[in-house]
Design an enzyme around this catalytic site. Structure first.
Site, mmCIF file in Angstrom:
data_model
loop_
_atom_site.group_PDB
_atom_site.id
_atom_site.type_symbol
_atom_site.label_atom_id
_atom_site.label_comp_id
_atom_site.label_asym_id
_atom_site.label_seq_id
_atom_site.Cartn_x
_atom_site.Cartn_y
_atom_site.Cartn_z
ATOM 1 N N GLU A 64 3.721 -18.818 16.648
ATOM 2 C CA GLU A 64 3.854 -18.298 15.285
ATOM 3 C C GLU A 64 2.707 -17.335 14.991
ATOM 4 O OE1 GLU A 64 4.499 -19.985 10.734
ATOM 5 O OE2 GLU A 64 3.357 -21.187 12.163
ATOM 6 N N LYS A 133 11.642 -17.572 8.548
ATOM 7 C CA LYS A 133 11.238 -18.945 8.230
ATOM 8 C C LYS A 133 11.869 -19.389 6.918
ATOM 9 C CE LYS A 133 6.940 -21.672 8.182
ATOM 10 N NZ LYS A 133 5.459 -21.546 8.334
ATOM 11 N N CYS A 174 7.718 -23.379 12.697
ATOM 12 C CA CYS A 174 6.673 -24.271 12.204
ATOM 13 C C CYS A 174 7.197 -25.301 11.186
ATOM 14 C CB CYS A 174 5.528 -23.451 11.620
ATOM 15 S SG CYS A 174 3.958 -24.357 11.497
#
Length: 298
Positions: A64, A133, A174
């Protein structure tokens, strides 16, 4: 108050699709140190991808925010439109290395919004998927950490899967791993693995980094891998590291510490099939009792 009801007069529906070819492959997670210089980060990523390919990797994953320090104060400064310099570099190295490349994530600028975005490439260097995300990292643990991604970022609104010659693969970034629905949707739509570029910190990493990967893997009988940046304690955000690959039984098959490294793992699709056949939860779900979150999703 709206009450949702389920029609239990319909027969039990068992949904499970398999896109696996049965062809196993080698996965590589590049745990690189992120510098304040974007050019340096892109150069290092290129070198590590080529190294992984030379060592037999078929699919390579970057961490990331591999091209930018991780922090809300940095995202506007390092943000790029897509296509941009980072996408061009990733496309070129995927083609040169002849691998599927999961390009970690970069801060993406689109009109007046910023996103934390992962781009994926095939061995020809073509971008075949893009994941923004979905769940922004907004947490406040008193006395330990406060981080509020939504101060600068906007959330994505689509689940992301991409096709390879080995099978279909799902992507999260994440904090997305904490929400099991993404992996559930992926598994029920034929994905053989979930890949998560991520940057857990020194508080959440020891608590849940490995646990969440093992949970997503065993619940969905699929491979799960998470790729972190290397730890840099001199930066404003120190990553936990410990990039890891977990098999469909929830066992860690490859991992590392917090330094720069490349983690390799053989992804055995025969093991995936055997796991699903031996404990057949894939055909035993009771969608007459509870909803199927994958309905209507790709």
């Amino acid at each position: 108050m709206l009450k949702r009801t389920w029609n239990l007069s319909k027969p039990l529906q068992r949904r499970w699709y398999s896109s696996s070819t049965g062809k196993s492959f080698k996965l590589a997670l590049v745990q690189q140190k992120v510098d304040s210089c974007k050019v340096t980060n892109l150069t290092v990523a290129r070198e590590r991808v080529l190294e992984a390919a030379k060592n037999g990797a078929n699919i390579v994953v970057l961490p990331e925010c591999f091209n930018s320090p991780y922090g809300t104060q940095y995202f506007p400064q390092y943000a790029e439109t897509i296509p941009g310099d980072s996408v061009k570099a990733l496309s070129e190295v995927a083609k040169q290395a002849g691998v599927y490349l999961v390009g970690g994530s970069i801060p993406e600028k689109d009109a007046d919004k910023l996103y934390n975005t992962c781009t994926i490439y095939n061995p020809k260097g073509e971008m075949i998927a893009k994941h923004r995300k979905i769940h922004l990292f907004n947490i406040d643990i008193p006395g330990k950490i406060r981080f509020w991604e939504s101060d600068t970022l906007s959330p994505g609104n689509k689940v992301t899967h991409f096709e390879t010659e080995y099978g279909r693969i799902g992507i999260g970034i994440c904090y997305d791993i904490r929400f099991p629905e993404l992996a559930m949707i992926a598994a029920r739509n034929g994905c053989i693995a979930m890949l998560y570029p991520g940057a857990f910190n020194m508080t959440t990493g020891p608590l849940h980094w490995e646990l969440l990967q093992r949970a997503r893997a065993v619940d969905n009988q699929m491979y799960v891998a998470a790729c972190s940046p290397a730890r840099d304690t001199s930066s404003g955000y120190a990553a936990w590291g410990h990039s890891t690959v977990v098999d469909p039984n929830g066992e860690v098959v490859a991992t590392t510490g917090h330094m720069e490294d490349i983690v390799y793992a053989a992804i055995d699709l025969d093991k995936l099939s055997a796991t699903r056949q031996g404990i057949p939860i894939t055909t035993q779900r009771r969608f007459d009792v509870y909803p199927d979150v994958s309905v209507g999703r790709p």
